[in-house]
Motif scaffolding. Structure first.
Motif, short mmCIF file in Angstrom:
data_model
loop_
_atom_site.label_atom_id
_atom_site.label_comp_id
_atom_site.label_asym_id
_atom_site.label_seq_id
_atom_site.Cartn_x
_atom_site.Cartn_y
_atom_site.Cartn_z
N ILE A 58 10.39 2.90 -2.58
CA ILE A 58 9.44 4.08 -2.74
C ILE A 58 10.15 5.30 -3.11
CG2 ILE A 58 9.08 4.54 -0.21
CD1 ILE A 58 6.03 4.83 -1.99
N GLU B 91 4.21 10.14 -2.20
CA GLU B 91 3.91 9.04 -1.53
C GLU B 91 2.71 8.26 -2.33
OE1 GLU B 91 4.71 8.33 2.24
OE2 GLU B 91 3.00 6.61 2.59
N LYS B 92 1.76 9.09 -2.69
CA LYS B 92 0.50 8.71 -3.32
C LYS B 92 0.87 7.99 -4.47
CE LYS B 92 -3.15 11.19 -4.84
NZ LYS B 92 -3.81 12.40 -5.03
N LYS C 20 2.98 4.99 -4.30
CA LYS C 20 2.08 3.57 -4.06
C LYS C 20 1.53 3.18 -5.08
CE LYS C 20 2.67 3.34 0.83
NZ LYS C 20 2.20 4.13 2.00
N LYS C 21 0.92 4.29 -5.87
CA LYS C 21 0.11 3.80 -7.13
C LYS C 21 0.97 2.98 -7.92
CE LYS C 21 -3.40 5.24 -10.26
NZ LYS C 21 -3.11 5.78 -11.41
N GLU D 231 1.63 -0.50 -6.91
CA GLU D 231 0.65 -1.11 -7.21
C GLU D 231 0.50 -1.95 -8.61
OE1 GLU D 231 -3.04 0.46 -5.02
OE2 GLU D 231 -4.05 -0.56 -6.74
N ASN E 74 3.22 -3.97 -3.99
CA ASN E 74 2.63 -3.42 -2.87
C ASN E 74 3.22 -3.30 -1.92
OD1 ASN E 74 0.68 -4.07 -5.10
ND2 ASN E 74 -1.01 -3.48 -3.97
N ALA F 191 7.31 -1.55 -0.41
CA ALA F 191 7.68 -0.24 -0.50
C ALA F 191 8.75 0.35 0.28
CB ALA F 191 6.32 0.59 -0.18
N TYR F 192 8.72 -0.25 1.39
CA TYR F 192 9.89 0.28 2.37
C TYR F 192 10.99 -0.74 2.60
CZ TYR F 192 6.24 3.62 2.96
OH TYR F 192 5.43 4.48 2.77
#
Ligand SMILES: Nc1ncnc2c1ncn2[C@@H]1O[C@H](COP(=O)(O)OP(=O)(O)O)[C@@H](O)[C@H]1O
Ligand SMILES: [Mg+2]
Length: 332
Positions: A131, A149-150, A153-154, A157, A162, A165-166
């Motif tokens: 991310i 962050e938003k 993540k999008k 996806e 998904n 991320a980390y």
């Protein structure tokens, strides 16, 4: 290729751009204008006319492809679009602003805010998380942490990562890293993206995956993309329109259908010969399963969506008894 009804406004305009590398610039251009080939001019002047007289427009939301063999001038022309290369002659306009002779500082602003570039090797930071990598550019641009962050993540996806991320980049497979690279590019702030052979080094299966992914994401984000490739199949799959380059000149500019059905020169004919015929040896190999047909009672929007999902430019239309009525094309 796909259609997009929003493709009307030009966002980039390239007018009569030439780029010459070497000392005898004027002489080289003069000889080129007199009809000598790029090679002949190089022999005579030790000077390279890398781009000769390019003019075209790129529309907002369009994927525009530059295609040609190695040395044909694709990268040089691409770099004229964000000011990394200054044209010897002609002008590049970005939304009506001349960016071809802009001071460096101002250009850096333009690159940061308007026009990003994606290189062949993805250049991810191996020790940072997925991310973080995706949102790195946004951080530099001062986008807030929440928003980063938003969007991150999008983007994840969209590329089907998904759960990752980390994770750190080095923990991912090569194919996954490619996905992260693409997600990062397409999640970026800039409205225009320059992509210089981003998939050329990939093995064919991963490459196919990335092309599909590109189409899916681009269908959603609808950035303006100028995409360089030496692969005509890739050009025709990804681009709304393509410019075919040879020896620094654009020899044809058009949609897939234009280029395939009416190759403008013998050179384009040669390029086109390899498309499909090389890959599809029997007609049965080209057959598309019937679930991707359309029924006469369906609305055009529904059918177009199915065509986009399946990357079809033409689809069979059936009546309710499954009898063939004819074809529907995205060009009609
Ligand atoms: N910095 C440079 N100095 C001199 N010649 C260059 C430079 N960059 C590119 N060229 C020449 O310009 C032509 C086009 O190169 P390029 O744009 O890299 O082509 P492509 O990306 O299609 O392979 C080639 O003949 C290349 O040798
Ligand atoms: Mg190149």
């Amino acid at each position: 290729m796909s259609t997009n009804s929003k493709l009307t406004e030009p966002i980039i305009r390239v007018t009569d751009v030439s780029k010459v590398f070497g000392r005898q610039k004027e002489q080289a251009l003069k000889l080129r204008e007199a009809g000598q080939s790029k090679y002949e001019v190089e022999q005579a002047t030790k000077t390279t006319v890398a781009i000769y007289n390019a003019h075209f427009e790129v529309k907002k939301g369009e994927t525009f492809v530059l295609i040609g063999l190695s040395g044909s001038g694709k990268s040089t022309l691409l770099r004229c679009l964000n000011g990394l290369v200054e044209p010897t002659e002609g002008t590049v306009y970005l939304e009506n602003t001349d960016i071809s002779h802009m001071p460096k500082r101002q250009l850096q602003e333009v690159r940061r805010n308007k026009i990003g570039m994606v290189f062949q090797n993805v250049g991810l930071l191996p020790n940072r998380t997925v991310i973080d990598n995706i949102t790195f550019g946004l951080e530099i641009q001062g986008v807030s942490a929440n928003e980063r962050e938003k969007r991150g993540k999008k983007a994840l996806e969209m590329v089907g990562l998904n759960g990752q991320a980390y994770k750190r980049i080095y923990e991912l497979s090569g194919g996954m890293q490619q996905r992260v690279g693409l997600a990062r590019a397409l999640a970026s702030e800039q409205e225009i993206l320059l992509m210089d052979e981003p998939f050329s080094a990939l093995d064919p299966l991963i490459r196919r995956d990335m092309q599909k992914l590109f189409l899916d994401i681009q269908g959603e984000v609808q950035k303006t993309v100028i995409f360089v490739t030496h692969d005509l199949d890739e050009a025709l799959t990804l681009g709304h329109r393509a410019a075919v380059m040879k020896d620094g000149e654009i020899v044809q500019l058009g949609t897939a259908e234009d280029i395939l059905s009416q190759p403008a020169t013998d050179y384009v004919k040669l390029l086109v010969q390899d498309v499909n015929y090389g890959k599809i040896r029997l007609a049965k190999d080209a057959v598309v399963p019937v679930e991707t047909a359309a029924y006469e009672y369906e609305s055009p929007q529904v059918v177009l969506r199915r065509m986009r999902t399946n990357h079809l430019s033409t689809i069979f239309v059936l009546d309710s008894a499954d009898r063939l009525l004819g074809l529907m094309s995205i060009y009609t």
